[in-house]
Design a protein around this motif. Structure first.
Motif, PDB file in Angstrom:
ATOM      1  N   ASP A  13       0.850  -1.186   0.000  1.00  0.00           N
ATOM      2  CA  ASP A  13       0.000   0.000   0.000  1.00  0.00           C
ATOM      3  C   ASP A  13       0.889   1.241   0.000  1.00  0.00           C
ATOM      4  O   ASP A  13       2.054   1.187   0.411  1.00  0.00           O
ATOM      5  N   PHE A  14       0.354   2.345  -0.458  1.00  0.00           N
ATOM      6  CA  PHE A  14       1.104   3.595  -0.461  1.00  0.00           C
ATOM      7  C   PHE A  14       0.136   4.769  -0.501  1.00  0.00           C
ATOM      8  O   PHE A  14      -1.020   4.624  -0.876  1.00  0.00           O
ATOM      9  N   THR A  15       0.649   5.917  -0.091  1.00  0.00           N
ATOM     10  CA  THR A  15      -0.016   7.197  -0.265  1.00  0.00           C
ATOM     11  C   THR A  15       1.025   8.122  -0.877  1.00  0.00           C
ATOM     12  O   THR A  15       2.112   8.290  -0.321  1.00  0.00           O
ATOM     13  N   VAL A  24      -3.093  10.326  -3.200  1.00  0.00           N
ATOM     14  CA  VAL A  24      -3.779   9.104  -3.599  1.00  0.00           C
ATOM     15  C   VAL A  24      -3.245   7.967  -2.748  1.00  0.00           C
ATOM     16  O   VAL A  24      -2.029   7.783  -2.635  1.00  0.00           O
ATOM     17  N   THR A  25      -4.168   7.223  -2.148  1.00  0.00           N
ATOM     18  CA  THR A  25      -3.820   6.047  -1.364  1.00  0.00           C
ATOM     19  C   THR A  25      -4.327   4.817  -2.109  1.00  0.00           C
ATOM     20  O   THR A  25      -5.516   4.754  -2.459  1.00  0.00           O
ATOM     21  N   LEU A  26      -3.426   3.883  -2.361  1.00  0.00           N
ATOM     22  CA  LEU A  26      -3.785   2.701  -3.145  1.00  0.00           C
ATOM     23  C   LEU A  26      -4.966   1.960  -2.531  1.00  0.00           C
ATOM     24  O   LEU A  26      -5.899   1.579  -3.234  1.00  0.00           O
ATOM     25  N   SER A  27      -4.953   1.755  -1.225  1.00  0.00           N
ATOM     26  CA  SER A  27      -6.022   0.964  -0.598  1.00  0.00           C
ATOM     27  C   SER A  27      -7.395   1.626  -0.735  1.00  0.00           C
ATOM     28  O   SER A  27      -8.418   0.948  -0.638  1.00  0.00           O
ATOM     29  N   GLU A 129      -9.230  -6.448  -7.590  1.00  0.00           N
ATOM     30  CA  GLU A 129     -10.049  -5.601  -6.727  1.00  0.00           C
ATOM     31  C   GLU A 129      -9.647  -5.660  -5.253  1.00  0.00           C
ATOM     32  O   GLU A 129      -9.986  -4.782  -4.479  1.00  0.00           O
ATOM     33  N   LYS A 130      -8.904  -6.701  -4.873  1.00  0.00           N
ATOM     34  CA  LYS A 130      -8.477  -6.859  -3.477  1.00  0.00           C
ATOM     35  C   LYS A 130      -7.046  -6.385  -3.241  1.00  0.00           C
ATOM     36  O   LYS A 130      -6.530  -6.505  -2.144  1.00  0.00           O
ATOM     37  N   GLY A 131      -6.386  -5.897  -4.302  1.00  0.00           N
ATOM     38  CA  GLY A 131      -5.005  -5.436  -4.156  1.00  0.00           C
ATOM     39  C   GLY A 131      -3.980  -6.534  -4.335  1.00  0.00           C
ATOM     40  O   GLY A 131      -2.817  -6.372  -3.948  1.00  0.00           O
ATOM     41  N   THR A 132      -4.379  -7.634  -4.947  1.00  0.00           N
ATOM     42  CA  THR A 132      -3.465  -8.744  -5.221  1.00  0.00           C
ATOM     43  C   THR A 132      -2.903  -8.595  -6.630  1.00  0.00           C
ATOM     44  O   THR A 132      -3.639  -8.277  -7.568  1.00  0.00           O
TER      45      THR A 132
END
Length: 157
Positions: A13-15, A24-27, A129-132
């Motif tokens: 994850d990142f901001t 922008v925050t990935l999560s 969609e789950k960040g995988t």
């Protein structure tokens, strides 16, 4: 250099700051598929070609549920100029300290004109969609990359 990501990995994850003064925050994008691509420098020929290709294809990519994030070490001000100069419609993010690039394996040793240098490795990581991670492509070519990615993703409209 961090290890490269592979399909099945959870994306770090990142901001990061964007070119419009926001963050922008990935999560925050969970529920959407995300294409994260890393490029060396705004307003250079290859990076311009790639950014314009993504911008030209953004409506189709979004229509298939993908959001696109372009990340470089450039400052938000330079990214804003890049957007303005080339009419870009994708989200541009600044990773000035290169921490995100390193966490994705998109920064490190690479060959440049026959010499080994340290820098941004032109890379694209596709997330579900789950960040995988579903795809991780490193040392991609700027020209023709978006067309190849669309084929890899089964997008042919």
């Amino acid at each position: 250099m961090a290890d490269r990501l592979t399909p099945g990995d959870t994306a770090p994850d990142f901001t990061l700051p964007d070119d419009k003064g926001g963050k922008v925050t990935l999560s925050d994008l969970r529920g959407k598929q995300v294409i994260v691509y890393f490029y060396p420098a705004a307003m250079t020929p290859g990076c311009t070609t790639q950014a314009c290709d993504f911008s030209d294809n953004i409506a189709s990519l979004r229509g298939h549920g993908y959001e696109v994030l372009g990340i470089s070490p450039d400052s938000p001000d330079k990214l804003a100029k890049f957007r303005e100069k080339d009419g870009l419609t994708i989200t541009l993010l600044s990773d000035a300290d290169k921490v995100v690039m390193q966490s994705y394996g998109a920064y490190g040793e690479k060959k440049l004109y026959g010499k080994t240098v340290e820098g941004v490795i032109r890379s694209t990581v596709v997330l579900d969609e789950k960040g995988t991670v579903t795809q991780a492509q490193y040392n991609v070519k700027a020209t023709g990359h978006v067309a190849k990615l669309r084929r890899d993703l089964g997008i042919d409209d």
